[in-house]
Design a protein around this motif. Structure first.
Motif, PDB file in Angstrom:
ATOM      1  N   MET A   1     -60.356  -6.395  13.654  1.00 21.95           N
ATOM      2  CA  MET A   1     -58.776  -6.520  14.067  1.00 21.95           C
ATOM      3  C   MET A   1     -58.087  -7.132  12.925  1.00 21.95           C
ATOM      4  N   PRO A   2     -57.139  -6.378  12.419  1.00 16.54           N
ATOM      5  CA  PRO A   2     -56.312  -6.956  11.286  1.00 16.54           C
ATOM      6  C   PRO A   2     -55.869  -8.421  11.321  1.00 16.54           C
ATOM      7  N   GLU A   3     -55.173  -8.831  12.670  1.00 12.69           N
ATOM      8  CA  GLU A   3     -54.606  -9.867  12.776  1.00 12.69           C
ATOM      9  C   GLU A   3     -55.376 -10.953  12.686  1.00 12.69           C
ATOM     10  N   VAL A   4     -56.959 -10.828  13.736  1.00 11.27           N
ATOM     11  CA  VAL A   4     -58.109 -11.625  13.588  1.00 11.27           C
ATOM     12  C   VAL A   4     -58.294 -12.161  12.004  1.00 11.27           C
ATOM     13  N   GLU A   5     -58.584 -10.826  11.233  1.00 10.18           N
ATOM     14  CA  GLU A   5     -59.051 -10.976   9.875  1.00 10.18           C
ATOM     15  C   GLU A   5     -57.951 -12.066   8.940  1.00 10.18           C
ATOM     16  N   LYS A   6     -56.692 -11.794   9.276  1.00  8.58           N
ATOM     17  CA  LYS A   6     -55.573 -12.605   8.590  1.00  8.58           C
ATOM     18  C   LYS A   6     -55.740 -13.939   9.041  1.00  8.58           C
ATOM     19  N   MET A   7     -55.912 -14.187  10.366  1.00  6.07           N
ATOM     20  CA  MET A   7     -55.910 -15.740  10.777  1.00  6.07           C
ATOM     21  C   MET A   7     -57.232 -16.243  10.100  1.00  6.07           C
ATOM     22  N   ILE A  18     -63.400 -17.408  17.161  1.00  2.00           N
ATOM     23  CA  ILE A  18     -64.464 -16.872  17.585  1.00  2.00           C
ATOM     24  C   ILE A  18     -64.265 -15.517  18.425  1.00  2.00           C
ATOM     25  N   GLU A  19     -64.851 -14.516  17.907  1.00  3.00           N
ATOM     26  CA  GLU A  19     -64.499 -13.107  18.749  1.00  3.00           C
ATOM     27  C   GLU A  19     -65.648 -12.966  19.759  1.00  3.00           C
ATOM     28  N   LEU A  20     -65.233 -13.179  21.036  1.00  5.48           N
ATOM     29  CA  LEU A  20     -65.934 -12.969  22.110  1.00  5.48           C
ATOM     30  C   LEU A  20     -67.158 -11.794  22.402  1.00  5.48           C
ATOM     31  N   LEU A  21     -66.498 -10.452  21.804  1.00 12.65           N
ATOM     32  CA  LEU A  21     -67.129  -9.226  21.683  1.00 12.65           C
ATOM     33  C   LEU A  21     -68.120  -9.109  20.650  1.00 12.65           C
ATOM     34  N   ASP A  22     -68.416 -10.182  19.825  1.00 14.90           N
ATOM     35  CA  ASP A  22     -68.866  -9.857  18.594  1.00 14.90           C
ATOM     36  C   ASP A  22     -70.242 -10.702  18.602  1.00 14.90           C
ATOM     37  N   PHE A  23     -71.161 -10.996  19.698  1.00 14.49           N
ATOM     38  CA  PHE A  23     -72.070 -11.867  19.696  1.00 14.49           C
ATOM     39  C   PHE A  23     -73.485 -10.794  19.677  1.00 14.49           C
ATOM     40  N   PRO A  24     -74.489 -11.134  19.051  1.00 17.38           N
ATOM     41  CA  PRO A  24     -74.930 -12.504  18.507  1.00 17.38           C
ATOM     42  C   PRO A  24     -74.409 -13.060  17.294  1.00 17.38           C
ATOM     43  N   GLN A  26     -71.513 -13.900  15.972  1.00 16.24           N
ATOM     44  CA  GLN A  26     -70.771 -14.988  15.942  1.00 16.24           C
ATOM     45  C   GLN A  26     -71.626 -16.453  16.437  1.00 16.24           C
ATOM     46  N   SER A  27     -72.975 -16.087  16.793  1.00 15.34           N
ATOM     47  CA  SER A  27     -73.601 -17.468  17.250  1.00 15.34           C
ATOM     48  C   SER A  27     -73.562 -18.648  16.204  1.00 15.34           C
ATOM     49  N   SER A  28     -73.980 -18.274  14.880  1.00 20.97           N
ATOM     50  CA  SER A  28     -74.029 -19.394  13.932  1.00 20.97           C
ATOM     51  C   SER A  28     -72.310 -20.032  13.810  1.00 20.97           C
ATOM     52  N   LYS A  29     -71.548 -19.034  13.652  1.00 24.29           N
ATOM     53  CA  LYS A  29     -70.149 -19.491  13.706  1.00 24.29           C
ATOM     54  C   LYS A  29     -69.533 -20.536  14.768  1.00 24.29           C
ATOM     55  N   LEU A  30     -70.083 -20.095  16.039  1.00 21.69           N
ATOM     56  CA  LEU A  30     -69.617 -20.758  17.502  1.00 21.69           C
ATOM     57  C   LEU A  30     -70.503 -22.187  17.179  1.00 21.69           C
ATOM     58  N   MET A  31     -71.844 -22.350  16.747  1.00 20.60           N
ATOM     59  CA  MET A  31     -72.861 -23.608  16.720  1.00 20.60           C
ATOM     60  C   MET A  31     -71.884 -24.457  15.688  1.00 20.60           C
ATOM     61  N   ALA A  32     -71.380 -23.909  14.393  1.00 23.25           N
ATOM     62  CA  ALA A  32     -70.598 -24.676  13.488  1.00 23.25           C
ATOM     63  C   ALA A  32     -69.251 -25.382  14.020  1.00 23.25           C
ATOM     64  N   ALA A  33     -68.489 -24.554  14.757  1.00 24.36           N
ATOM     65  CA  ALA A  33     -67.227 -24.895  15.405  1.00 24.36           C
ATOM     66  C   ALA A  33     -67.622 -25.857  16.417  1.00 24.36           C
ATOM     67  N   SER A  34     -68.773 -25.846  17.233  1.00 28.51           N
ATOM     68  CA  SER A  34     -68.975 -26.557  18.326  1.00 28.51           C
ATOM     69  C   SER A  34     -69.710 -28.079  17.903  1.00 28.51           C
ATOM     70  N   PHE A  40     -62.358 -24.465  19.326  1.00 28.37           N
ATOM     71  CA  PHE A  40     -62.418 -23.131  18.501  1.00 28.37           C
ATOM     72  C   PHE A  40     -61.285 -22.280  19.152  1.00 28.37           C
ATOM     73  N   ARG A  41     -60.783 -21.299  18.388  1.00 30.19           N
ATOM     74  CA  ARG A  41     -59.856 -20.338  18.792  1.00 30.19           C
ATOM     75  C   ARG A  41     -60.616 -19.073  19.576  1.00 30.19           C
ATOM     76  N   LEU A  42     -60.402 -18.723  20.562  1.00 28.67           N
ATOM     77  CA  LEU A  42     -61.170 -17.638  21.424  1.00 28.67           C
ATOM     78  C   LEU A  42     -60.283 -16.399  21.274  1.00 28.67           C
ATOM     79  N   VAL A  43     -60.669 -15.122  20.649  1.00 28.41           N
ATOM     80  CA  VAL A  43     -60.084 -13.939  20.869  1.00 28.41           C
ATOM     81  C   VAL A  43     -61.140 -12.849  21.221  1.00 28.41           C
ATOM     82  N   ASN A  44     -60.474 -11.701  21.542  1.00 27.01           N
ATOM     83  CA  ASN A  44     -61.208 -10.426  21.860  1.00 27.01           C
ATOM     84  C   ASN A  44     -61.750 -10.724  23.478  1.00 27.01           C
TER      85      ASN A  44
END
Length: 317
Positions: A1-7, A18-24, A26-34, A40-44
């Motif tokens: 999604m262009p807007e997500v990539e821009k942000m 974090i994109e909810l529909l892009d697991f697994p 996003q797992s490492s990114k989720l852990m780093a943020a947490s 974190f900002r949740l999208v999708n």
């Protein structure tokens, strides 16, 4: 999604996305943020919580706060702060935060509690349907996010029991005026529960979160997204792995600000570090407690920014 990539590529955007529909993936990114920031900002996520439902809920929130005070006062506390909070009231929340007004439900996962809330405020049938659908959707998001956190940490899914944890619901109004610019709408604090899902104001900012250096990051409004915060219960449950983010609301401009906050509180029984996260290299940091006992301890000690966790260290007992 262009807007997500821009942000995600925006150098000024310090809140992980974090994109909810892009697991697994996003797992490492989720852990780093947490672990590093605690939010974190949740999208999708609109397959669970549609943008139209979010918009409808915002309209209901504005309507409810415009109700006469005598109707809003029917929304009584189940636990301190779970019901109506008036800016000039004696509730501890309003004493410390005089610009803040709130209405709430103790357990949005309970149809009976949500129905009682609607009845207290004379919600119309369409408004009642919106509130019910919103509560169900956010509860489903809590379960999804919680299970992804557990899986990323290596905690067995059957040990979580997330479906049965109470979820507090609170809608907020900040009475920002020209005289209040530069003052705090809500003092620095951590959330006492496990997870917070916040639908922030689409236009009026003010929320700030503290990073690991002690600096505050301004959380810019981003419509049709959600902000997820981790609280004190998550830190206990994860044996210190998950960060309980400190945050505050500051008056930036003389505009009324609204937000919709939902809190996954924690297990109804005792919460303690998960066995998978305790070993010789990672000794148990906290003794077992219940959410309610911990909440009361925070209130009695006036330690509202995570400091009460130190009182649960085994060497303190």
């Amino acid at each position: 999604m262009p807007e997500v990539e821009k942000m995600q590529n925006d150098a000024q955007c310090k809140i992980p996305v974090i994109e909810l529909l892009d697991f697994p993936n996003q797992s490492s990114k989720l852990m780093a943020a947490s672990e590093e920031l605690g939010c974190f900002r949740l999208v999708n996520f609109h397959d669970v919580l549609p943008a139209t439902l979010m918009s409808d809920m915002k309209a209901v929130v504005r309507y409810l706060f415009d109700l006469p005070a005598e109707i809003k006062r029917r929304n009584v506390d189940v636990i301190t702060g779970s019901g109506y909070v008036t800016p000039s009231g004696k509730n501890p929340l309003s004493e410390k935060n005089p610009l803040y007004e709130a209405l709430g439900v103790y357990d949005m996962a309970s149809c009976r509690d949500v129905d009682k809330f609607c009845t207290q405020l004379d919600a119309s049938p369409p408004q009642r349907e919106t509130i019910m659908k919103y509560a169900e959707a956010v509860h489903e998001l809590f379960i999804r996010i919680g299970k992804k956190l557990a899986k990323s940490l290596g905690v067995k899914m059957e040990n979580t029991g997330l479906e049965n944890w109470p979820c507090q619901f609170r809608i907020n109004k900040y009475h920002f005026t020209p005289n209040s610019v530069g003052s705090l709408g809500v003092q620095i604090h951590t959330d006492s529960g496990f997870l917070t899902i916040l639908q922030d104001d689409d236009e009026v900012g003010g929320l700030e979160v503290m990073d690991s250096s002690g600096e505050f990051i301004h959380v810019d409004p981003w419509p049709d997204t959600l902000l997820v915060n981790l609280g004190d219960m998550a830190t206990i449950w994860s044996n210190g792995r998950l960060c309980n983010v400190k945050h505050r609301v500051q008056c930036k401009e003389a505009k009324i600000r609204f937000s919709i906050a939902s809190f996954l509180l924690g297990p109804r029984e005792a919460v303690e570090p998960q066995p998978e996260l305790v070993d010789d290299d990672h000794p148990q940091l906290y003794v077992p407690t219940t959410y309610e006992d911990y909440r009361k301890m925070r209130m009695s000690t006036k330690l509202q920014a995570g400091e009460a966790l130190a009182l649960l260290h085994p060497l303190k007992i």
